[in-house]
Motif scaffolding. Sequence first.
Motif, PDB file in Angstrom:
ATOM      1  N   ARG A   1       0.834  -0.909  -0.015  1.00 57.61           N
ATOM      2  CA  ARG A   1      -0.331   0.157  -0.101  1.00 57.61           C
ATOM      3  C   ARG A   1       0.936   0.802  -0.274  1.00 57.61           C
ATOM      4  O   ARG A   1       0.876   1.842  -0.748  1.00 57.61           O
ATOM      5  CB  ARG A   1      -0.815   0.318   0.816  1.00 57.61           C
ATOM      6  CG  ARG A   1      -2.209   1.016   1.493  1.00 57.61           C
ATOM      7  CD  ARG A   1      -2.329   1.695   2.538  1.00 57.61           C
ATOM      8  NE  ARG A   1      -1.827   1.382   3.448  1.00 57.61           N
ATOM      9  CZ  ARG A   1      -1.236   3.527   3.414  1.00 57.61           C
ATOM     10  NH1 ARG A   1      -1.849   4.358   2.851  1.00 57.61           N
ATOM     11  NH2 ARG A   1      -0.338   3.788   4.379  1.00 57.61           N
ATOM     12  N   LEU A   2       1.797   1.368   0.799  1.00 53.06           N
ATOM     13  CA  LEU A   2       2.863   2.520   0.544  1.00 53.06           C
ATOM     14  C   LEU A   2       3.507   2.553  -0.431  1.00 53.06           C
ATOM     15  O   LEU A   2       3.515   3.926  -1.350  1.00 53.06           O
ATOM     16  CB  LEU A   2       3.682   2.516   1.934  1.00 53.06           C
ATOM     17  CG  LEU A   2       4.956   3.794   2.245  1.00 53.06           C
ATOM     18  CD1 LEU A   2       4.231   4.499   2.532  1.00 53.06           C
ATOM     19  CD2 LEU A   2       5.850   2.812   3.042  1.00 53.06           C
ATOM     20  N   LEU A   3       4.478   1.649  -1.036  1.00 53.98           N
ATOM     21  CA  LEU A   3       4.634   1.030  -1.922  1.00 53.98           C
ATOM     22  C   LEU A   3       3.995   2.096  -2.987  1.00 53.98           C
ATOM     23  O   LEU A   3       4.731   2.611  -3.928  1.00 53.98           O
ATOM     24  CB  LEU A   3       5.770   0.655  -2.160  1.00 53.98           C
ATOM     25  CG  LEU A   3       6.772  -0.592  -1.510  1.00 53.98           C
ATOM     26  CD1 LEU A   3       6.837  -1.547  -1.851  1.00 53.98           C
ATOM     27  CD2 LEU A   3       7.883   0.385  -0.944  1.00 53.98           C
ATOM     28  N   GLU A   4       3.291   1.443  -3.407  1.00 56.17           N
ATOM     29  CA  GLU A   4       1.948   1.912  -4.106  1.00 56.17           C
ATOM     30  C   GLU A   4       1.319   2.841  -4.534  1.00 56.17           C
ATOM     31  O   GLU A   4       1.890   4.403  -5.190  1.00 56.17           O
ATOM     32  CB  GLU A   4       0.689   1.337  -4.205  1.00 56.17           C
ATOM     33  CG  GLU A   4      -0.113   1.188  -5.618  1.00 56.17           C
ATOM     34  CD  GLU A   4      -1.306   0.440  -5.832  1.00 56.17           C
ATOM     35  OE1 GLU A   4      -2.521   0.878  -6.416  1.00 56.17           O
ATOM     36  OE2 GLU A   4      -1.121  -0.478  -4.906  1.00 56.17           O
ATOM     37  N   ALA A   5       1.630   3.853  -3.078  1.00 54.44           N
ATOM     38  CA  ALA A   5       0.522   5.794  -2.819  1.00 54.44           C
ATOM     39  C   ALA A   5       2.382   6.241  -3.059  1.00 54.44           C
ATOM     40  O   ALA A   5       2.075   7.710  -4.672  1.00 54.44           O
ATOM     41  CB  ALA A   5       1.024   5.467  -1.232  1.00 54.44           C
ATOM     42  N   LEU A   6       3.505   6.238  -2.885  1.00 52.33           N
ATOM     43  CA  LEU A   6       4.506   6.488  -3.358  1.00 52.33           C
ATOM     44  C   LEU A   6       4.820   7.179  -4.882  1.00 52.33           C
ATOM     45  O   LEU A   6       5.660   7.683  -4.944  1.00 52.33           O
ATOM     46  CB  LEU A   6       5.803   6.106  -2.234  1.00 52.33           C
ATOM     47  CG  LEU A   6       5.746   6.453  -1.083  1.00 52.33           C
ATOM     48  CD1 LEU A   6       7.041   5.759  -0.074  1.00 52.33           C
ATOM     49  CD2 LEU A   6       5.550   7.888  -0.212  1.00 52.33           C
ATOM     50  N   ARG A   7       4.920   5.238  -5.101  1.00 54.62           N
ATOM     51  CA  ARG A   7       5.017   5.684  -7.162  1.00 54.62           C
ATOM     52  C   ARG A   7       4.273   6.739  -7.644  1.00 54.62           C
ATOM     53  O   ARG A   7       4.495   7.040  -9.092  1.00 54.62           O
ATOM     54  CB  ARG A   7       5.053   4.177  -7.195  1.00 54.62           C
ATOM     55  CG  ARG A   7       6.078   3.047  -6.958  1.00 54.62           C
ATOM     56  CD  ARG A   7       6.299   1.606  -7.901  1.00 54.62           C
ATOM     57  NE  ARG A   7       5.323   0.921  -7.808  1.00 54.62           N
ATOM     58  CZ  ARG A   7       5.289   0.081  -6.615  1.00 54.62           C
ATOM     59  NH1 ARG A   7       6.480   0.055  -6.212  1.00 54.62           N
ATOM     60  NH2 ARG A   7       4.270  -0.439  -6.167  1.00 54.62           N
ATOM     61  N   GLY A   8       2.764   6.489  -6.923  1.00 54.84           N
ATOM     62  CA  GLY A   8       1.961   7.345  -7.717  1.00 54.84           C
ATOM     63  C   GLY A   8       2.150   9.019  -7.443  1.00 54.84           C
ATOM     64  O   GLY A   8       1.285   9.264  -8.318  1.00 54.84           O
ATOM     65  N   LEU A   9       2.819   9.145  -6.962  1.00 56.85           N
ATOM     66  CA  LEU A   9       3.343  10.635  -6.494  1.00 56.85           C
ATOM     67  C   LEU A   9       4.695  11.183  -7.121  1.00 56.85           C
ATOM     68  O   LEU A   9       4.946  12.131  -7.138  1.00 56.85           O
ATOM     69  CB  LEU A   9       3.253  10.810  -5.023  1.00 56.85           C
ATOM     70  CG  LEU A   9       2.128  10.577  -3.970  1.00 56.85           C
ATOM     71  CD1 LEU A   9       1.972  10.809  -2.730  1.00 56.85           C
ATOM     72  CD2 LEU A   9       1.083  11.501  -5.289  1.00 56.85           C
ATOM     73  N   ARG A  10       4.876   9.985  -8.077  1.00 52.72           N
ATOM     74  CA  ARG A  10       6.627   9.545  -8.521  1.00 52.72           C
ATOM     75  C   ARG A  10       6.034  11.129  -9.665  1.00 52.72           C
ATOM     76  O   ARG A  10       5.275  11.186 -10.280  1.00 52.72           O
ATOM     77  CB  ARG A  10       7.363   8.863  -9.614  1.00 52.72           C
ATOM     78  CG  ARG A  10       8.455   9.081 -10.016  1.00 52.72           C
ATOM     79  CD  ARG A  10       8.733   7.705 -10.799  1.00 52.72           C
ATOM     80  NE  ARG A  10      10.013   7.750 -11.477  1.00 52.72           N
ATOM     81  CZ  ARG A  10      10.212   6.972 -12.279  1.00 52.72           C
ATOM     82  NH1 ARG A  10       9.531   6.064 -12.499  1.00 52.72           N
ATOM     83  NH2 ARG A  10      11.677   7.204 -12.893  1.00 52.72           N
TER      84      ARG A  10
END
Length: 343
Positions: free
Chosen positions: A63-72
């Motif tokens: 969940r965290l990794l997907e959220a951070l990748r989405g903010l790239r």
Amino acid sequence: MTPTLLLTDALFLRHDPGPEHPECPERLGRILSLLDSQPIPGTERRAPRPATDEELAAVHSPRLLEALRGLRGKSTSLDPDTAMSPDSYDAAVLAAGASVQAVEEVMAGRARNAFALVRPPGHHAEPDQAMGFCLLNNAAIAAEAARRLGAQRVLVFDWDVHHGNGTQAAFWKRRDVLYMSAHQFPYYPGTGAPTEIGEGEGLGYTVNCGVPGGSGDADYGALCERLFLPVARAFRPDLVIISAGFDAHREDPIGGMVVTERGFAAMCTAFQQLARDFCGGRLVLLLEGGYSLEGLSRSVHACVEVMAGRREEHFVEGVSRDAADALRRSREALQPHWPVLGQ
């Protein structure tokens, strides 16, 4: 002789949390400028690689990794303290990769020791939450990499002025990674009480000693000599990782401590000797906080001098009453699990 490896990259300077934010690009810029103007023989600077998805997933939730990748590529605020600019995600992944690479090079014997000079910092990032200026937990990711590379026991010592809640959370129930923290208490993020000593299989493998503002070199020396080093020796680590934050420096605008660059160099000397005694000198430092540009850069330079064999410092004698009280509470909480503290 193998070098002291310094891992850094210009991408770290492009992580920009915004105007007036203390975790500014100039922090690393000033460190690198001082290392350029006062080079230290025996060091080698190298560009790191990014962390792999598997390395990140060893610590952080999907969940965290997907959220951070989405903010790239975007600018946003995750909380009042933690902001991202378009290059922040890539910088965080590279910081995690630099931390893993530091471990790889040291464990393979290609470097005598290593310092990952990175931003953003990492020790507040929990497995499922970015916070406290931190996106990914570099120390936890590095410790997990060390375990995969064959280290049976990994020691993480955190001397940042703030407690590393994220690293503690990552290894709370485990005994293969010993997490130790010297920090200002009570202070952000509110964790790090002496009774926080782990749970289940990890009971006794979290070591916290929080001391009040105004503590200095002698106080930190007493904490190391009477708590952290005895436990570390009993643990017999295969690798020593230091979450090296320098916001306990006396010039720091955020922390309330009065540690000097000599005090940081003394801690680095002591833990380097620990690494020599138990694990062939395998020592990795990871840059965390530190917001006085001068205090930060001088302290990093002093620690690199120690790592490269160009400097040696020893603890100064004496301990304040408040620090002695904090030390006593931590020793009492941990003595049932570490008999050495009763000696």
